[in-house]
Design an enzyme around this catalytic site. Structure first.
Site, PDB file in Angstrom:
ATOM      1  N   ALA A 189       0.354  40.826  16.325  1.00  0.00           N
ATOM      2  CA  ALA A 189       0.640  40.781  17.762  1.00  0.00           C
ATOM      3  C   ALA A 189       1.694  39.711  18.069  1.00  0.00           C
ATOM      4  CB  ALA A 189      -0.645  40.514  18.533  1.00  0.00           C
ATOM      5  N   THR A 207      -1.569  53.487  17.699  1.00  0.00           N
ATOM      6  CA  THR A 207      -2.391  52.295  17.860  1.00  0.00           C
ATOM      7  C   THR A 207      -3.242  52.099  16.604  1.00  0.00           C
ATOM      8  OG1 THR A 207      -3.813  51.128  19.410  1.00  0.00           O
ATOM      9  CG2 THR A 207      -4.213  53.478  19.216  1.00  0.00           C
ATOM     10  N   SER A 261      -3.635  55.202  27.487  1.00  0.00           N
ATOM     11  CA  SER A 261      -2.261  55.718  27.498  1.00  0.00           C
ATOM     12  C   SER A 261      -2.120  57.056  28.225  1.00  0.00           C
ATOM     13  CB  SER A 261      -1.718  55.808  26.072  1.00  0.00           C
ATOM     14  OG  SER A 261      -1.595  54.510  25.546  1.00  0.00           O
ATOM     15  N   LYS A 263      -0.492  51.353  12.763  1.00  0.00           N
ATOM     16  CA  LYS A 263       0.855  50.845  13.082  1.00  0.00           C
ATOM     17  C   LYS A 263       1.706  50.579  11.836  1.00  0.00           C
ATOM     18  CE  LYS A 263      -0.150  48.965  17.638  1.00  0.00           C
ATOM     19  NZ  LYS A 263       0.002  47.849  18.567  1.00  0.00           N
TER      20      LYS A 263
END
Ligand code: ATR
Length: 279
Positions: free
Chosen positions: A134, A65, A20, A69
Site C-alpha cells: 500500500a 483486488t 466497486s 494484484k
C-alpha cells in the site's frame, strides 16, 4: 437496435465485500455510459486462465483486488509507470491481445487528500506509516506533491529504508526512513498504510507526531474507529478520516482510463462514507 453494454468487473477473493460495482454504477449513470460492472470471484491458482476466459467472453477491463494484484502484474503485457513502481496492479484494460495495467491507488489517495480533504501537501511534513504494498504504491504520487519532507516509518526499518532508496532514484524530494520510536516531531499529514488495523492494532508511534490541525488518514475503508484513529484522537488530533475517498478516487481514475470521461466523485463518496463512531 440496442447494443449490449460494454462489460467490466472487479476480481478478488473474497469479493462479496467489494463496493466497486456500486461506485462504477453511479459513475456510469451520472455520465450516461452504456456499461455493465459486476463482481467476479477469482479462482485461487488459476488467475491467468480465468482472465483468458473473461477476455474471450468480451470483458473490456477489470479492477483487481486481493490477493491477485501481483498476478495481475505478471499477466499484463503493458505496465504503466504507476504499476511498475507499486509492483502491483489494480486496473486492467484489454485491447486485442494487449493487457494494459495501472495502479491508481496512490494517485487516488493523493487526490483525496489534496482535493477532497483540501490539504495540499506541497511544503508540508508528511508521514507514511508502513512499508508494504500500500505504501510502496503511494510513494511516487506523494513525492510528486512536493512535501517539505516525506518520512516513511515502519516496524521493520530495513523495509522502509529499501523503499526510500528506491524513491531516491526516481525523485529529488526530501525522503527519509525512520523507526516508530525515533519519530519525535509533529507532522501535517499522517497516513496509516500498515495492515495493523486488520489485527486490531495500531503502529506504536509517539503521540508527539500528532498536532490538532494534522490530517490523520486511515487508508483502510469502513473499519470504524480503528486503534490508529483512536490513538490520534486521544493525542488531540481532530481531522480523522478513513479511505472511502481513496477508494472512490482510484475508481474514478480507472473509469476515466476506460471510458474517456472523468466522473464526479462527490456523490459516491457521500453514499459510501460511514461515520466514524468513537463512542
Ligand atoms: P499491504 O499490501 O496491505 O501493504 P503488506 O505488504 O503485507 O500489506 O504490508 C503490511 C505492512 O503493515 C507492513 O509495513 C507491516 O510492517 P512490517 O514490514 O514490519 O511487517 C505493517 N504491519 C502489519 N501489522 C502491523 C502491526 N501490528 N503493527 C505495525 N505494523 C504492522
Amino acid at each position: 437496435m440496442t447494443t449490449a453494454p460494454d462489460r467490466y468487473a472487479v476480481i478478488g477473493n473474497p469479493i462479496v465485500q467489494s463496493k466497486s460495482p456500486i461506485i462504477h454504477g453511479l459513475f456510469a449513470a451520472a455520465t450516461g455510459q452504456q456499461m455493465e460492472y459486476t463482481k467476479v470471484e477469482g479462482r485461487i491458482g488459476e488467475f491467468a486462465k480465468q482472465l483468458d476466459e473473461l477476455r474471450a467472453g468480451g470483458m473490456r477491463g477489470m479492477n483487481v483486488t486481493a490477493p491477485f494484484k501481483l498476478e495481475a502484474f505478471a499477466y499484463a503485457t503493458h505496465l504503466s509507470e504507476s504499476a511498475k513502481l507499486a509492483g502491483a496492479v489494480n486496473a486492467l484494460k484489454f485491447e486485442g491481445g494487449e493487457v494494459h495495467a495501472q495502479n491508481f491507488d496512490g494517485v487516488g489517495l493523493v487526490n483525496d487528500i489534496e482535493r477532497n480533504q483540501k490539504t495540499p501537501m506541497r511544503g508540508k511534513r508528511v508521514l507514511l506509516l508502513g512499508a508494504g504494498g500500500a505504501v510502496r504504491g503511494a510513494l511516487l504520487p506523494f513525492a510528486r506533491s512536493e512535501p517539505a519532507v516525506l518520512v516513511v516509518a515502519n516496524r521493520t526499518l530495513a523495509k522502509a529504508e529499501e523503499l526510500v532508496s528506491m524513491l531516491r532514484t526516481q525523485s529529488s524530494v526530501n525522503v527519509q526512513a525512520c523507526s516508530y520510536e525515533d519519530l519525535s516531531e509533529p507532522f501535517d499529514v499522517i497516513v496509516n498504510g500498515t495492515s495493523a488495523s486488520l489485527f486490531g492494532e495500531a503502529p506504536p508511534i509517539p503521540t508527539a507526531v500528532y498536532s490538532p490541525s494534522a490530517l490523520v488518514y486511515e487508508m483502510a475503508y469502513g473499519k470504524g474507529a480503528t486503534p490508529f484513529l483512536r490513538q490520534a484522537k486521544a493525542a488531540g488530533a481532530t481531522r480523522l478520516v478513513d479511505g472511502v475517498g481513496m477508494l472512490v478516487e482510484q475508481a474514478a481514475l480507472a473509469f476515466e482510463w476506460w471510458r474517456g470521461v472523468r466522473p464526479s466523485t462527490e456523490q459516491a463518496i457521500a453514499q459510501l462514507a460511514i461515520p466514524i463512531d468513537f463512542s
